[in-house]
Design an enzyme around this catalytic site. Structure first.
Site, mmCIF file in Angstrom:
data_model
loop_
_atom_site.group_PDB
_atom_site.id
_atom_site.type_symbol
_atom_site.label_atom_id
_atom_site.label_comp_id
_atom_site.label_asym_id
_atom_site.label_seq_id
_atom_site.Cartn_x
_atom_site.Cartn_y
_atom_site.Cartn_z
ATOM 1 N N GLU A 292 30.290 8.061 9.128
ATOM 2 C CA GLU A 292 29.089 7.402 9.644
ATOM 3 C C GLU A 292 28.225 6.815 8.541
ATOM 4 O O GLU A 292 27.001 6.756 8.663
ATOM 5 C CB GLU A 292 28.276 8.390 10.493
ATOM 6 C CG GLU A 292 28.101 9.767 9.877
ATOM 7 C CD GLU A 292 27.660 10.815 10.883
ATOM 8 O OE1 GLU A 292 27.399 10.480 12.056
ATOM 9 O OE2 GLU A 292 27.564 11.992 10.489
ATOM 10 N N HIS B 6 21.269 18.875 14.387
ATOM 11 C CA HIS B 6 19.969 18.396 14.851
ATOM 12 C C HIS B 6 19.314 19.365 15.831
ATOM 13 O O HIS B 6 18.143 19.211 16.154
ATOM 14 C CB HIS B 6 20.119 17.024 15.519
ATOM 15 C CG HIS B 6 20.560 15.950 14.582
ATOM 16 N ND1 HIS B 6 19.786 15.527 13.529
ATOM 17 C CD2 HIS B 6 21.695 15.217 14.538
ATOM 18 C CE1 HIS B 6 20.418 14.564 12.871
ATOM 19 N NE2 HIS B 6 21.585 14.364 13.464
ATOM 20 N N ASP C 120 24.232 6.190 13.397
ATOM 21 C CA ASP C 120 24.155 6.478 11.969
ATOM 22 C C ASP C 120 24.888 5.424 11.153
ATOM 23 O O ASP C 120 24.423 5.005 10.088
ATOM 24 C CB ASP C 120 24.746 7.859 11.665
ATOM 25 C CG ASP C 120 23.745 8.983 11.871
ATOM 26 O OD1 ASP C 120 22.554 8.771 11.612
ATOM 27 O OD2 ASP C 120 24.161 10.074 12.291
#
Length: 260
Positions: free
Chosen positions: A153, A48, A179
């Protein structure tokens, strides 16, 4: 070559819970501050985050200088992505969205050199000290010291949990509650009973396979709760820490002004 202090601490029964911080923007200074404040791990977030390979390498170097174990969260389980980060000198990887046993096997093979994996060998890069050490020594130590952390996740990962955690070479399973909650259909409600049930299942299954358990949280209170729950490894994102510090400071500063 490197000695993975975090890995040793994780697998030492005499040690307590370990703590890490995710950093997703280029800053050797933040890495240094985390080390000086006694974190165990810096997770350099290339999934990210807004980081180039050069940024990652600089942050790995900064981590080592302050005795902080540098791990990199890679973009995916693609071997080419993992190879780039390991060659920069990462002591291991966090791999997001690992949903099947086959993906988990591919991750281990990408991190480890033969005969345990399929990592491409090059000895001119930083991880091998630019070719200044005997090749056989480097290969042996790299395989021994590198750490593999996979993220579970998703609903699909929960369906394949036994297969994923049975893969030899997986050191840590990392739980991303947000998530996981989204994938399970609970839209960020990380305290929903079904989400908590799934988290507990990951913990129990990991224990049965001898895999260590990491989990993400947002503050010290959450970290304390997960430590008591039995997490071996707890992380939060550096922006959470910064926002908390900013908020606490400005709230207290304004309050003191009003009371004067």
């Amino acid at each position: 070559m490197f000695h993975n202090q975090f890995k040793r601490k994780l697998f030492d029964p005499a040690e307590d819970t370990t703590f890490g911080v995710f950093v997703g923007f280029p800053s050797t200074q933040v890495i240094e501050m985390a080390g000086y404040n006694h974190f165990d791990v810096a997770v350099i977030d290339n999934e990210h985050g807004m980081l180039t390979p050069e940024n990652v390498e600089h942050m790995v170097i900064a981590s080592e200088l302050v005795r902080l174990t540098p791990l990199v969260r890679v973009v995916s389980s693609e071997p080419s992505e993992i190879l780039k980060m390991m060659d920069r000198g990462a002591h291991g990887v966090h791999v997001p969205q690992v949903d099947t046993k086959e993906e988990a096997e591919r991750v281990v093979q990408a991190v480890k050199y033969p005969p345990f994996g399929k990592r491409g060998a090059a000895f001119s890069m930083r991880a091998a000290r630019y070719g200044t050490i005997p090749i056989h020594e480097y290969l042996s130590q790299a395989n021994r010291e590198s750490l593999v952390c996979v993220h579970l996740e998703s609903t699909k990962a929960m369906e394949n949990i036994e297969g994923i955690l049975s893969v030899q070479g997986i050191d840590v399973v990392y739980i991303g509650p947000t998530d996981l909650s989204v994938s399970l259909g609970f839209g960020g409600r990380i305290d929903h009973p079904e989400v908590l049930k799934a988290i507990d299942k990951i913990h129990e299954t990991a224990r049965s396979y001898g895999v260590k358990v990491g989990i993400h949280t947002k503050d010290a209170k959450g970290a304390q709760a997960r430590k008591a729950w039995g997490a071996d490894y707890v992380c939060l994102t550096v922006t959470s820490l910064i926002n908390q510090a900013f908020s606490q400071y400005i709230e207290q500063a304004r309050l003191s002004k009003i009371n004067q």
